[in-house]
Design a protein around this motif. Structure first.
Motif, PDB file in Angstrom:
ATOM      1  N   ASP A 196       0.685  -1.090   0.093  1.00 46.71           N
ATOM      2  CA  ASP A 196      -0.116  -0.164   0.085  1.00 46.71           C
ATOM      3  C   ASP A 196       0.716   1.237   0.089  1.00 46.71           C
ATOM      4  O   ASP A 196       1.842   1.151   0.431  1.00 46.71           O
ATOM      5  CB  ASP A 196      -0.806  -0.193   1.383  1.00 46.71           C
TER       6      ASP A 196
ATOM      7  N   HIS B 298      -5.420  10.031  -0.669  1.00 47.67           N
ATOM      8  CA  HIS B 298      -5.467   9.335   0.530  1.00 47.67           C
ATOM      9  C   HIS B 298      -6.060  10.005   1.575  1.00 47.67           C
ATOM     10  O   HIS B 298      -5.244  10.123   2.775  1.00 47.67           O
ATOM     11  CB  HIS B 298      -4.010   9.006   0.633  1.00 47.67           C
TER      12      HIS B 298
ATOM     13  N   PHE C  66      -6.608   3.824   4.791  1.00 48.66           N
ATOM     14  CA  PHE C  66      -6.914   3.512   6.287  1.00 48.66           C
ATOM     15  C   PHE C  66      -7.766   2.651   6.473  1.00 48.66           C
ATOM     16  O   PHE C  66      -8.252   2.227   7.458  1.00 48.66           O
ATOM     17  CB  PHE C  66      -7.216   4.837   7.065  1.00 48.66           C
TER      18      PHE C  66
ATOM     19  N   HIS D 256       3.117  -2.401   4.359  1.00 42.69           N
ATOM     20  CA  HIS D 256       3.346  -0.744   3.947  1.00 42.69           C
ATOM     21  C   HIS D 256       4.905  -0.784   3.795  1.00 42.69           C
ATOM     22  O   HIS D 256       5.617  -0.444   4.738  1.00 42.69           O
ATOM     23  CB  HIS D 256       2.958   0.044   5.055  1.00 42.69           C
TER      24      HIS D 256
HETATM   25 ZN   LIG Z   1      -2.859   3.802   2.448  1.00 36.77          ZN
END
Ligand SMILES: [Zn+2]
Length: 246
Positions: A58, A111, A148, A199
């Protein structure tokens, strides 16, 4: 008398505050539910007994993240899915991921939290990102991951309007303090059909980047094939259609 009614008012106020808190807490929990969305689908894993998992990466993309992830995926003959942010997805970075045969998904343009906004806002976030990703040579994305992991009413509808599927995860988040602990945590959650969230893109994600070789090595040792999310979804469909078990 005055004291008693003041007390009663205080009690009612406290009850009301508690009710509001619980309602807000409930909405928060609901918005973050991994396998459920109020107004559409949220896929957190695929039911299969085949030794398949999907690694998803991500945010970004950044050169820093790709420099770590792409060679590792290549070494393990793994395919990954990259959920990219429209405003960060330069054509060069998108092209690198496309060239290595990975899947690219839509992770919104800015985002920002995608709750309590207009339908037009959701549609623009999705469409603007599609345009950028396609500009870098990616096929029209068929997958969307909410920023998120949060969604309530409007976003699932917008994702469906854009003919995409909402992809969540069942392993990999949140990160741990050191690479070994993080790798252990991810690997403890993984089972056939898992969608793993990592991530790796930003300077602050050094732990995740350092854990990635450990995670890939152990997945390979356990006999997992690492495929894109679309491949994982297709494996489920094939099984359903044939009624087979393998
Ligand atoms: Zn993200």
């Amino acid at each position: 008398m005055a004291v008693r009614s003041a007390r009663r008012r205080l009690g009612l106020g406290a009850l009301l505050a508690l009710a509001l808190f619980l309602a807000a807490f409930g909405v928060h929990r609901l918005s973050k539910a991994r396998c459920f969305a109020l107004t559409g689908e949220a896929i957190c894993r695929v039911e299969t007994r085949a030794p398949l998992v999907a690694l998803t990466f991500d945010d970004g993309p950044t050169a820093l993240g790709l420099d770590t992830v792409l060679p590792l995926l290549h070494r393990y003959q793994a395919r990954g899915t990259f959920f990219m942010i429209g405003k960060l997805a330069t054509p060069q970075l998108v092209a690198r991921v496309v060239a290595d045969g990975h899947e690219i998904g839509n992770h919104s343009f800015h985002h920002k939290q995608m709750m309590f906004r207009s339908a037009a806002y959701y549609d623009a976030e999705i469409a603007d990102t599609d345009r950028v990703l396609q500009g870098g040579g990616a096929p029209l994305p068929v997958l969307f991951r909410p920023p998120f992991g949060k969604k309530l009413f409007g976003l699932p509808l917008a994702v469906a309007r854009s003919h995409k599927r909402m992809i969540m995860w069942d392993a990999g988040d949140p990160p741990d303090r050191d690479p070994q602990a993080y790798a252990r945590k991810v690997l403890a959650e993984v089972r056939p059909g898992s969608i793993i969230l990592i991530h790796p893109m930003y300077a602050g994600n050094a732990t995740e980047r350092a854990a990635l070789p450990l995670i890939l090595a152990e997945l390979a040792r356990r006999g997992y094939r690492m495929v894109t999310v679309s491949q994982l979804l297709a494996s489920h469909t094939e099984k359903d259609e044939t009624g087979g078990d393998s």
